[in-house]
Motif scaffolding. Structure first.
Motif, PDB file in Angstrom:
ATOM      1  N   LEU A 188       1.016 -41.902  10.783  1.00  0.00           N
ATOM      2  CA  LEU A 188       1.357 -40.598  11.350  1.00  0.00           C
ATOM      3  C   LEU A 188       1.204 -40.626  12.871  1.00  0.00           C
ATOM      4  O   LEU A 188       2.003 -40.040  13.603  1.00  0.00           O
ATOM      5  CB  LEU A 188       0.457 -39.517  10.759  1.00  0.00           C
ATOM      6  N   ASP A 189       0.168 -41.313  13.335  1.00  0.00           N
ATOM      7  CA  ASP A 189      -0.060 -41.483  14.769  1.00  0.00           C
ATOM      8  C   ASP A 189       1.144 -42.158  15.426  1.00  0.00           C
ATOM      9  O   ASP A 189       1.669 -41.692  16.445  1.00  0.00           O
ATOM     10  CB  ASP A 189      -1.332 -42.316  14.966  1.00  0.00           C
ATOM     11  N   ARG A 190       1.616 -43.253  14.844  1.00  0.00           N
ATOM     12  CA  ARG A 190       2.758 -43.972  15.408  1.00  0.00           C
ATOM     13  C   ARG A 190       4.017 -43.110  15.383  1.00  0.00           C
ATOM     14  O   ARG A 190       4.829 -43.144  16.323  1.00  0.00           O
ATOM     15  CB  ARG A 190       2.991 -45.274  14.639  1.00  0.00           C
ATOM     16  N   LEU A 191       4.185 -42.335  14.319  1.00  0.00           N
ATOM     17  CA  LEU A 191       5.376 -41.510  14.180  1.00  0.00           C
ATOM     18  C   LEU A 191       5.464 -40.452  15.280  1.00  0.00           C
ATOM     19  O   LEU A 191       6.550 -40.142  15.775  1.00  0.00           O
ATOM     20  CB  LEU A 191       5.369 -40.837  12.805  1.00  0.00           C
ATOM     21  N   TYR A 192       4.306 -39.926  15.682  1.00  0.00           N
ATOM     22  CA  TYR A 192       4.286 -38.850  16.673  1.00  0.00           C
ATOM     23  C   TYR A 192       3.725 -39.292  18.029  1.00  0.00           C
ATOM     24  O   TYR A 192       3.555 -38.458  18.925  1.00  0.00           O
ATOM     25  CB  TYR A 192       3.477 -37.670  16.140  1.00  0.00           C
ATOM     26  N   GLY A 193       3.439 -40.570  18.198  1.00  0.00           N
ATOM     27  CA  GLY A 193       3.051 -41.105  19.495  1.00  0.00           C
ATOM     28  C   GLY A 193       1.723 -40.609  20.024  1.00  0.00           C
ATOM     29  O   GLY A 193       1.609 -40.277  21.202  1.00  0.00           O
ATOM     30  N   TRP A 194       0.691 -40.603  19.178  1.00  0.00           N
ATOM     31  CA  TRP A 194      -0.615 -40.144  19.637  1.00  0.00           C
ATOM     32  C   TRP A 194      -1.369 -41.239  20.382  1.00  0.00           C
ATOM     33  O   TRP A 194      -2.061 -40.979  21.354  1.00  0.00           O
ATOM     34  CB  TRP A 194      -1.444 -39.631  18.455  1.00  0.00           C
ATOM     35  N   GLY A 195      -1.282 -42.466  19.917  1.00  0.00           N
ATOM     36  CA  GLY A 195      -1.886 -43.592  20.621  1.00  0.00           C
ATOM     37  C   GLY A 195      -3.379 -43.767  20.423  1.00  0.00           C
ATOM     38  O   GLY A 195      -4.074 -44.285  21.303  1.00  0.00           O
ATOM     39  N   LEU A 196      -3.903 -43.381  19.247  1.00  0.00           N
ATOM     40  CA  LEU A 196      -5.320 -43.577  18.963  1.00  0.00           C
ATOM     41  C   LEU A 196      -5.557 -44.939  18.321  1.00  0.00           C
ATOM     42  O   LEU A 196      -4.632 -45.579  17.817  1.00  0.00           O
ATOM     43  CB  LEU A 196      -5.830 -42.476  18.025  1.00  0.00           C
ATOM     44  N   GLN A 197      -6.816 -45.372  18.325  1.00  0.00           N
ATOM     45  CA  GLN A 197      -7.208 -46.611  17.659  1.00  0.00           C
ATOM     46  C   GLN A 197      -7.824 -46.245  16.308  1.00  0.00           C
ATOM     47  O   GLN A 197      -8.718 -45.396  16.236  1.00  0.00           O
ATOM     48  CB  GLN A 197      -8.219 -47.389  18.510  1.00  0.00           C
ATOM     49  N   TRP A 198      -7.367 -46.928  15.236  1.00  0.00           N
ATOM     50  CA  TRP A 198      -7.785 -46.552  13.895  1.00  0.00           C
ATOM     51  C   TRP A 198      -8.496 -47.710  13.203  1.00  0.00           C
ATOM     52  O   TRP A 198      -8.166 -48.868  13.404  1.00  0.00           O
ATOM     53  CB  TRP A 198      -6.585 -46.119  13.050  1.00  0.00           C
TER      54      TRP A 198
END
Length: 241
Positions: A223-233
């Motif tokens: 979901l992060d990649r889809l919306y470009g959040w750029g967090l580390q998981w």
């Protein structure tokens, strides 16, 4: 960050101010609402997730009278295949981005429960693991809306068992004024494990809510990649109930 691996021409829907009994369903056709224009961009916005197993999975199956007339005399057979009986644990969470550039997640997993009176001005009430009537609830303090750039509300299945096709989930927004907003997760996506449900954005001072309902096969990282959040998981686990 230690939690599970593992999110945008809009026509705004106008609604009249009214009591809690009124509701507006956000659909593919009418998928955007301006909270600011409706005078609902203050106070605590309550976001609630409830779900139940689809009744069709536990239905009674009767034989065809034309093909097997004698079988009509037998009692109906209860259908309960193994996958239908899986306990589904849906979780509510959000990705947030503040106007100062701060980004993060609020979710039960990892106990990232947030804070409603300090940044990120978002707090989740806890973790409902059994699909109770009250479900899971998140609060967003819109009195600090000038500090909020965007919030992506999502739902995911913690135990890695894809089961969105066997659940009926509803995410409901309760603004401080006006009717509630409802988004149903009714689409059949048997292999999906997460769903981006809605996006709240501060657009030039106007607070907009947009229905997303985008299912993905992964978790928060996808979901992060889809919306470009750029967090580390990373990977995370829940404590036993």
């Amino acid at each position: 960050m230690g939690f599970f691996d593992g999110l945008l021409g809009a026509r705004a829907v106008d609604f009249d101010s009214g009591g809690a009994g009124n509701a507006i369903e956000l659909t593919k056709r009418h998928h955007t609402v301006s909270l600011s224009k409706q005078g609902a961009a203050t106070g605590h916005l309550r976001v609630n997730l409830t779900w139940r197993m689809r009744s069709s999975d536990f239905g009674m199956q009767r034989p065809s009278l034309l093909r097997h007339p004698l079988k009509a005399l037998k009692p109906p057979e209860i259908q309960g295949h193994g996958q239908s009986m899986v306990d589904v644990d849906l979780d509510l969470g959000c990705l947030y981005e503040l106007t100062d550039g701060t980004k993060g997640v609020v979710q039960p997993l990892g106990d990232y429960l947030g804070d409603v009176n300090a940044a990120p001005y978002i707090k989740i009430s806890g973790d409902d693991r059994f699909g109770s009537g009250s479900g899971e609830t998140m609060y967003i303090n819109l009195d600090h809306r000038e500090s909020i750039k965007r919030v992506l509300v999502f739902v995911y299945i913690y135990d890695q068992t894809p089961a969105f096709d066997r659940t009926h989930a509803i995410v409901t927004l309760y603004p401080s004024s006006g009717p509630r907003l409802e988004i149903s997760l009714d689409e059949r996506h048997p292999q999906a494990r997460s769903c981006a449900v809605l996006l709240i954005e501060n657009v030039k001072g106007e607070l907009m809510v947009r229905r997303e309902v985008k299912f993905v096969y992964g978790f928060q990282a996808e979901l992060d990649r889809l919306y470009g959040w750029g967090l580390q998981w990373g990977r995370g686990y829940k404590t036993k109930a």
